[in-house]
Design a protein around this motif. Structure first.
Motif, PDB file in Angstrom:
ATOM      1  N   LEU A  16     -37.742 -12.438 -68.670  1.00 47.84           N
ATOM      2  CA  LEU A  16     -36.368 -11.949 -68.565  1.00 47.84           C
ATOM      3  C   LEU A  16     -36.210 -10.557 -69.160  1.00 47.84           C
ATOM      4  O   LEU A  16     -35.432  -9.742 -68.663  1.00 47.84           O
ATOM      5  CB  LEU A  16     -35.419 -12.926 -69.271  1.00 47.84           C
ATOM      6  CG  LEU A  16     -35.224 -14.289 -68.590  1.00 47.84           C
ATOM      7  CD1 LEU A  16     -34.330 -15.180 -69.439  1.00 47.84           C
ATOM      8  CD2 LEU A  16     -34.644 -14.125 -67.190  1.00 47.84           C
ATOM      9  N   LYS A  17     -36.966 -10.267 -70.221  1.00 48.24           N
ATOM     10  CA  LYS A  17     -36.876  -8.960 -70.872  1.00 48.24           C
ATOM     11  C   LYS A  17     -37.638  -7.874 -70.115  1.00 48.24           C
ATOM     12  O   LYS A  17     -37.352  -6.688 -70.271  1.00 48.24           O
ATOM     13  CB  LYS A  17     -37.420  -9.054 -72.300  1.00 48.24           C
ATOM     14  CG  LYS A  17     -36.603  -9.944 -73.218  1.00 48.24           C
ATOM     15  CD  LYS A  17     -37.231 -10.016 -74.597  1.00 48.24           C
ATOM     16  CE  LYS A  17     -36.433 -10.915 -75.528  1.00 48.24           C
ATOM     17  NZ  LYS A  17     -37.060 -11.022 -76.868  1.00 48.24           N
ATOM     18  N   ASN A  18     -38.613  -8.289 -69.317  1.00 49.91           N
ATOM     19  CA  ASN A  18     -39.474  -7.321 -68.621  1.00 49.91           C
ATOM     20  C   ASN A  18     -39.552  -7.632 -67.126  1.00 49.91           C
ATOM     21  O   ASN A  18     -40.607  -7.517 -66.513  1.00 49.91           O
ATOM     22  CB  ASN A  18     -40.885  -7.345 -69.225  1.00 49.91           C
ATOM     23  CG  ASN A  18     -40.890  -7.082 -70.712  1.00 49.91           C
ATOM     24  OD1 ASN A  18     -40.891  -5.949 -71.160  1.00 49.91           O
ATOM     25  ND2 ASN A  18     -40.891  -8.167 -71.496  1.00 49.91           N
ATOM     26  N   GLU A  19     -38.431  -8.032 -66.573  1.00 47.89           N
ATOM     27  CA  GLU A  19     -38.416  -8.512 -65.194  1.00 47.89           C
ATOM     28  C   GLU A  19     -38.897  -7.458 -64.200  1.00 47.89           C
ATOM     29  O   GLU A  19     -39.662  -7.748 -63.278  1.00 47.89           O
ATOM     30  CB  GLU A  19     -37.010  -8.980 -64.824  1.00 47.89           C
ATOM     31  CG  GLU A  19     -36.946  -9.700 -63.488  1.00 47.89           C
ATOM     32  CD  GLU A  19     -35.586 -10.328 -63.252  1.00 47.89           C
ATOM     33  OE1 GLU A  19     -35.389 -10.871 -62.157  1.00 47.89           O
ATOM     34  OE2 GLU A  19     -34.721 -10.270 -64.158  1.00 47.89           O
ATOM     35  N   PHE A  20     -38.447  -6.229 -64.373  1.00 51.81           N
ATOM     36  CA  PHE A  20     -38.838  -5.172 -63.432  1.00 51.81           C
ATOM     37  C   PHE A  20     -40.337  -4.912 -63.487  1.00 51.81           C
ATOM     38  O   PHE A  20     -40.997  -4.797 -62.443  1.00 51.81           O
ATOM     39  CB  PHE A  20     -38.073  -3.878 -63.738  1.00 51.81           C
ATOM     40  CG  PHE A  20     -38.470  -2.734 -62.846  1.00 51.81           C
ATOM     41  CD1 PHE A  20     -38.013  -2.661 -61.542  1.00 51.81           C
ATOM     42  CD2 PHE A  20     -39.323  -1.736 -63.315  1.00 51.81           C
ATOM     43  CE1 PHE A  20     -38.400  -1.608 -60.709  1.00 51.81           C
ATOM     44  CE2 PHE A  20     -39.712  -0.692 -62.492  1.00 51.81           C
ATOM     45  CZ  PHE A  20     -39.250  -0.631 -61.189  1.00 51.81           C
ATOM     46  N   VAL A  21     -40.890  -4.838 -64.691  1.00 52.69           N
ATOM     47  CA  VAL A  21     -42.332  -4.615 -64.850  1.00 52.69           C
ATOM     48  C   VAL A  21     -43.112  -5.777 -64.254  1.00 52.69           C
ATOM     49  O   VAL A  21     -44.092  -5.580 -63.525  1.00 52.69           O
ATOM     50  CB  VAL A  21     -42.691  -4.443 -66.340  1.00 52.69           C
ATOM     51  CG1 VAL A  21     -44.206  -4.342 -66.511  1.00 52.69           C
ATOM     52  CG2 VAL A  21     -42.011  -3.205 -66.897  1.00 52.69           C
ATOM     53  N   PHE A  22     -42.665  -6.994 -64.552  1.00 54.24           N
ATOM     54  CA  PHE A  22     -43.357  -8.187 -64.063  1.00 54.24           C
ATOM     55  C   PHE A  22     -43.366  -8.219 -62.540  1.00 54.24           C
ATOM     56  O   PHE A  22     -44.407  -8.453 -61.916  1.00 54.24           O
ATOM     57  CB  PHE A  22     -42.680  -9.443 -64.612  1.00 54.24           C
ATOM     58  CG  PHE A  22     -43.397 -10.719 -64.247  1.00 54.24           C
ATOM     59  CD1 PHE A  22     -44.380 -11.241 -65.068  1.00 54.24           C
ATOM     60  CD2 PHE A  22     -43.091 -11.388 -63.075  1.00 54.24           C
ATOM     61  CE1 PHE A  22     -45.046 -12.410 -64.735  1.00 54.24           C
ATOM     62  CE2 PHE A  22     -43.747 -12.553 -62.722  1.00 54.24           C
ATOM     63  CZ  PHE A  22     -44.729 -13.068 -63.559  1.00 54.24           C
ATOM     64  N   PHE A  23     -42.189  -8.007 -61.938  1.00 53.22           N
ATOM     65  CA  PHE A  23     -42.121  -8.078 -60.481  1.00 53.22           C
ATOM     66  C   PHE A  23     -42.898  -6.941 -59.834  1.00 53.22           C
ATOM     67  O   PHE A  23     -43.499  -7.124 -58.771  1.00 53.22           O
ATOM     68  CB  PHE A  23     -40.672  -8.049 -60.000  1.00 53.22           C
ATOM     69  CG  PHE A  23     -40.556  -8.222 -58.511  1.00 53.22           C
ATOM     70  CD1 PHE A  23     -40.730  -9.464 -57.937  1.00 53.22           C
ATOM     71  CD2 PHE A  23     -40.298  -7.127 -57.697  1.00 53.22           C
ATOM     72  CE1 PHE A  23     -40.637  -9.625 -56.555  1.00 53.22           C
ATOM     73  CE2 PHE A  23     -40.209  -7.276 -56.326  1.00 53.22           C
ATOM     74  CZ  PHE A  23     -40.373  -8.535 -55.745  1.00 53.22           C
TER      75      PHE A  23
END
Length: 211
Positions: A104-111
């Motif tokens: 949730l904190k790094n959603e953009f990086v993860f996706f």
């Protein structure tokens, strides 16, 4: 054991029916159904007792849908396939839960990483090997494009607020199943599952020796 049950059930259906069934074909179909039901029941039971029911279920479903089109490595026997499934899917269900706060904190990086990983694997290795199945060029093209289409649709749906309507990390569970399935079409996936398959083989051989 499952094969014996399937043969007996097929013979029973054949003897009590007026239709001319092929007993071997009927037994094979029954064996597939029974094997799938047993695997699903054991998997969901383990997921339930480990409190990962929904995340494991969603990850396994995502894996199965994608596998229909992408192909990938297979274990050499049903028992080894069952053992591998019971090993990996509850793990990914658990991993989804523990990694969700970070996600949730790094959603953009993860996706972004997920997007690049998926696109790379699809472009290079999908569809994977299909054991004894012989696919035509049109089959390979269809399956490769189907996986790419599923990926594009999921990427579009990803922006929708699905998880605002549920307490279950649906999208991350789907991603876990998806990433595991794509891993099984890569050389590293074939080597990893192959090593696990051989390990299970040695365990079963030791049990037969000591039996």
């Amino acid at each position: 054991m499952i094969r014996n049950w399937s043969n007996k059930l097929a013979e029973s259906i054949y003897s009590s029916s007026d239709r001319a069934y092929s007993v071997p074909v009927l037994a094979y179909g029954i064996q597939i159904v029974l094997s799938s039901l047993i695997k699903a029941a054991l998997l969901l039971f383990i997921a339930w007792i480990t409190s990962t029911f929904w995340t494991t279920l969603i990850a396994a479903f995502s894996f199965s849908v994608l596998r229909t089109f992408s192909g990938g490595v297979h274990c050499t026997t049903y028992g080894r396939c069952l053992g591998t499934s019971l090993l990996f899917f509850p793990f990914f269900g658990w991993l989804t839960i523990v990694s969700y706060p970070w996600y949730l904190k790094n959603e953009f990086v993860f996706f972004s990483l997920f997007f690049l990983y998926s696109l790379s694997v699809i472009w290079i290795w999908v569809p994977g090997k299909w054991d004894t199945k012989h696919l035509t060029h049109s089959d390979w093209t269809f399956k490769g494009r189907s996986v790419l289409l599923i990926f594009i649709i999921f990427s579009i749906l990803y922006i929708l607020p699905i998880e605002s309507y549920t307490e279950v990390p649906v999208l991350l569970s789907v991603i876990m199943g998806w990433m595991f399935q794509l891993f099984t079409v890569t050389p590293a996936g074939y080597n990893t599952i192959g090593a696990i398959d051989k390990r299970f083989s040695k365990i079963f051989e030791r049990r037969n020796i000591h039996a």
